[in-house]
Design a protein around this motif. Structure first.
Motif, PDB file in Angstrom:
ATOM      1  N   PHE A 135       5.495  -6.214  -8.775  1.00  0.00           N
ATOM      2  CA  PHE A 135       4.940  -4.865  -8.633  1.00  0.00           C
ATOM      3  C   PHE A 135       4.606  -4.231  -9.981  1.00  0.00           C
ATOM      4  CE2 PHE A 135       6.674  -5.438  -4.442  1.00  0.00           C
ATOM      5  CZ  PHE A 135       5.685  -4.883  -3.654  1.00  0.00           C
ATOM      6  N   ARG A 136       4.361  -5.032 -10.989  1.00  0.00           N
ATOM      7  CA  ARG A 136       4.069  -4.513 -12.333  1.00  0.00           C
ATOM      8  C   ARG A 136       2.864  -3.581 -12.345  1.00  0.00           C
ATOM      9  NH1 ARG A 136       2.612  -9.583 -11.645  1.00  0.00           N
ATOM     10  NH2 ARG A 136       0.554 -10.320 -12.272  1.00  0.00           N
ATOM     11  N   ASP A 137       1.896  -3.788 -11.435  1.00  0.00           N
ATOM     12  CA  ASP A 137       0.714  -2.922 -11.416  1.00  0.00           C
ATOM     13  C   ASP A 137       1.061  -1.480 -11.063  1.00  0.00           C
ATOM     14  OD1 ASP A 137      -0.817  -5.065 -12.167  1.00  0.00           O
ATOM     15  OD2 ASP A 137      -1.614  -5.452 -10.169  1.00  0.00           O
ATOM     16  N   VAL A 138       2.143  -1.277 -10.295  1.00  0.00           N
ATOM     17  CA  VAL A 138       2.604   0.076  -9.989  1.00  0.00           C
ATOM     18  C   VAL A 138       2.942   0.805 -11.294  1.00  0.00           C
ATOM     19  CG1 VAL A 138       4.553   1.356  -8.990  1.00  0.00           C
ATOM     20  CG2 VAL A 138       3.425  -0.428  -7.658  1.00  0.00           C
ATOM     21  N   PHE A 139       3.413   0.041 -12.279  1.00  0.00           N
ATOM     22  CA  PHE A 139       3.827   0.604 -13.566  1.00  0.00           C
ATOM     23  C   PHE A 139       2.714   0.512 -14.604  1.00  0.00           C
ATOM     24  CE2 PHE A 139       7.505  -0.994 -11.308  1.00  0.00           C
ATOM     25  CZ  PHE A 139       8.362   0.076 -11.354  1.00  0.00           C
ATOM     26  N   GLN A 172       0.830  -1.211   0.000  1.00  0.00           N
ATOM     27  CA  GLN A 172       0.000   0.000   0.000  1.00  0.00           C
ATOM     28  C   GLN A 172       0.863   1.259   0.000  1.00  0.00           C
ATOM     29  OE1 GLN A 172      -2.229  -1.215   3.524  1.00  0.00           O
ATOM     30  NE2 GLN A 172      -4.136  -0.950   2.350  1.00  0.00           N
ATOM     31  N   ILE A 173       1.928   1.250   0.782  1.00  0.00           N
ATOM     32  CA  ILE A 173       2.808   2.412   0.840  1.00  0.00           C
ATOM     33  C   ILE A 173       3.441   2.660  -0.528  1.00  0.00           C
ATOM     34  CG2 ILE A 173       4.992   3.270   1.803  1.00  0.00           C
ATOM     35  CD1 ILE A 173       4.090   1.925   4.463  1.00  0.00           C
ATOM     36  N   ILE A 174       3.908   1.598  -1.162  1.00  0.00           N
ATOM     37  CA  ILE A 174       4.513   1.726  -2.488  1.00  0.00           C
ATOM     38  C   ILE A 174       3.501   2.283  -3.481  1.00  0.00           C
ATOM     39  CG2 ILE A 174       5.391   0.384  -4.457  1.00  0.00           C
ATOM     40  CD1 ILE A 174       6.805  -1.401  -2.301  1.00  0.00           C
ATOM     41  N   GLU A 175       2.292   1.752  -3.469  1.00  0.00           N
ATOM     42  CA  GLU A 175       1.266   2.203  -4.421  1.00  0.00           C
ATOM     43  C   GLU A 175       0.849   3.651  -4.163  1.00  0.00           C
ATOM     44  OE1 GLU A 175      -1.718  -0.846  -4.169  1.00  0.00           O
ATOM     45  OE2 GLU A 175      -0.510  -2.233  -5.366  1.00  0.00           O
ATOM     46  N   ILE A 176       0.722   4.024  -2.891  1.00  0.00           N
ATOM     47  CA  ILE A 176       0.348   5.403  -2.563  1.00  0.00           C
ATOM     48  C   ILE A 176       1.431   6.371  -3.025  1.00  0.00           C
ATOM     49  CG2 ILE A 176       0.035   7.027  -0.647  1.00  0.00           C
ATOM     50  CD1 ILE A 176      -1.443   4.678   0.812  1.00  0.00           C
ATOM     51  N   LEU A 177       2.692   6.058  -2.733  1.00  0.00           N
ATOM     52  CA  LEU A 177       3.781   6.969  -3.100  1.00  0.00           C
ATOM     53  C   LEU A 177       3.984   7.065  -4.603  1.00  0.00           C
ATOM     54  CD1 LEU A 177       6.450   6.193  -0.369  1.00  0.00           C
ATOM     55  CD2 LEU A 177       5.099   8.272  -0.633  1.00  0.00           C
ATOM     56  N   THR A 178       3.879   5.945  -5.304  1.00  0.00           N
ATOM     57  CA  THR A 178       4.211   5.955  -6.726  1.00  0.00           C
ATOM     58  C   THR A 178       3.059   6.396  -7.613  1.00  0.00           C
ATOM     59  OG1 THR A 178       3.687   3.611  -6.938  1.00  0.00           O
ATOM     60  CG2 THR A 178       5.995   4.190  -6.512  1.00  0.00           C
ATOM     61  N   THR A 179       1.821   6.143  -7.212  1.00  0.00           N
ATOM     62  CA  THR A 179       0.714   6.449  -8.113  1.00  0.00           C
ATOM     63  C   THR A 179      -0.187   7.570  -7.624  1.00  0.00           C
ATOM     64  OG1 THR A 179      -0.691   4.744  -7.128  1.00  0.00           O
ATOM     65  CG2 THR A 179       0.654   4.097  -9.023  1.00  0.00           C
ATOM     66  N   THR A 188       0.508   9.871  -4.748  1.00  0.00           N
ATOM     67  CA  THR A 188       1.159  11.061  -4.218  1.00  0.00           C
ATOM     68  C   THR A 188       2.030  11.748  -5.261  1.00  0.00           C
ATOM     69  OG1 THR A 188       1.182  10.045  -2.049  1.00  0.00           O
ATOM     70  CG2 THR A 188       2.619  11.932  -2.361  1.00  0.00           C
ATOM     71  N   MET A 189       2.928  11.009  -5.869  1.00  0.00           N
ATOM     72  CA  MET A 189       3.907  11.596  -6.780  1.00  0.00           C
ATOM     73  C   MET A 189       3.591  11.318  -8.245  1.00  0.00           C
ATOM     74  SD  MET A 189       5.867  13.043  -4.709  1.00  0.00           S
ATOM     75  CE  MET A 189       7.520  13.138  -4.154  1.00  0.00           C
ATOM     76  N   ASN A 190       2.731  10.370  -8.514  1.00  0.00           N
ATOM     77  CA  ASN A 190       2.295  10.034  -9.874  1.00  0.00           C
ATOM     78  C   ASN A 190       3.465   9.721 -10.813  1.00  0.00           C
ATOM     79  OD1 ASN A 190       0.249   9.452 -11.642  1.00  0.00           O
ATOM     80  ND2 ASN A 190       0.237  11.493 -12.534  1.00  0.00           N
ATOM     81  N   ASP A 191       4.489   9.035 -10.288  1.00  0.00           N
ATOM     82  CA  ASP A 191       5.605   8.585 -11.114  1.00  0.00           C
ATOM     83  C   ASP A 191       6.007   7.192 -10.650  1.00  0.00           C
ATOM     84  OD1 ASP A 191       7.873   8.059 -12.581  1.00  0.00           O
ATOM     85  OD2 ASP A 191       8.840   9.966 -12.123  1.00  0.00           O
ATOM     86  N   PRO A 192       5.687   6.165 -11.434  1.00  0.00           N
ATOM     87  CA  PRO A 192       6.003   4.813 -11.001  1.00  0.00           C
ATOM     88  C   PRO A 192       7.497   4.565 -10.813  1.00  0.00           C
ATOM     89  CG  PRO A 192       5.244   4.802 -13.272  1.00  0.00           C
ATOM     90  CD  PRO A 192       5.028   6.190 -12.732  1.00  0.00           C
ATOM     91  N   ALA A 193       8.358   5.378 -11.410  1.00  0.00           N
ATOM     92  CA  ALA A 193       9.794   5.196 -11.241  1.00  0.00           C
ATOM     93  C   ALA A 193      10.225   5.416  -9.794  1.00  0.00           C
ATOM     94  CB  ALA A 193      10.566   6.116 -12.179  1.00  0.00           C
TER      95      ALA A 193
END
Length: 159
Positions: free
Chosen positions: A112-116, A37-44, A46-51
């Motif tokens: 974690f492909r869904d993050v991307f 959840q933390i990874i998904e919140i931060l990448t998609t 909050t910051m909207n950058d999966p990198a």
């Protein structure tokens, strides 16, 4: 802190087994979150950058390394590309050979492909961090169904 709370452990998976990323065990402002959840919140969200995924350490050898010090917003801006490229250059994380027409990613990236936004999105993101436009085009257009997978090294990073 999570690893220290469970120390001694040899592997990140010793904490919660194969569900380590899905167990709600990180307290943020009184709410428990899973690492996923933390990874998904931060990448998609909050910051909207999966990198940004490449900046988030988990303590395992196949995860991004911990920074030498806490990163500020300015550090993220200035050091982002360097840290991502350092992570992707590590053996067993991301490998491709245009001549052999092969490309492989660590299974952690597949997990974690869904993050991307799927494998195609992962390839798009990875293409931002290669050395040449020819390499970027190869990575961007590589058939997702032909991606090879490199094993995750779950052993803990050295302190």
């Amino acid at each position: 802190q999570l690893i220290l709370d469970h120390y001694p452990v040899d592997s990140f998976l010793d904490i919660a087994g194969s569900l380590a990323f899905d167990v709600s065990m990180v307290n943020v402002g009184g709410t428990l979150y899973s690492l996923r959840q933390i990874i998904e919140i931060l990448t998609t969200k909050t910051m909207n950058d999966p990198a940004l995924f490449f900046m988030l350490p988990c303590g395992a050898q196949s995860c991004p390394a911990y920074p030498e010090r806490s990163l500020t917003a300015q550090d993220l801006s200035e050091r982002f590309s360097d840290r991502v490229q350092q992570y992707l250059a590590r053996p067993g994380i991301f490998e491709f050979d245009r001549g052999e027409q092969t490309l492989a990613v660590n299974e952690l990236l597949y997990t974690f492909r869904d993050v991307f936004d799927g494998l195609t999105g992962l390839l798009q993101t990875l293409s931002r961090f290669v050395d040449s436009e020819e390499d970027a085009a190869f990575v961007r257009t590589f058939p997702a169904e032909n991606i090879g997978y490199l094993p995750v090294d779950w052993s803990l990073t050295a302190p």
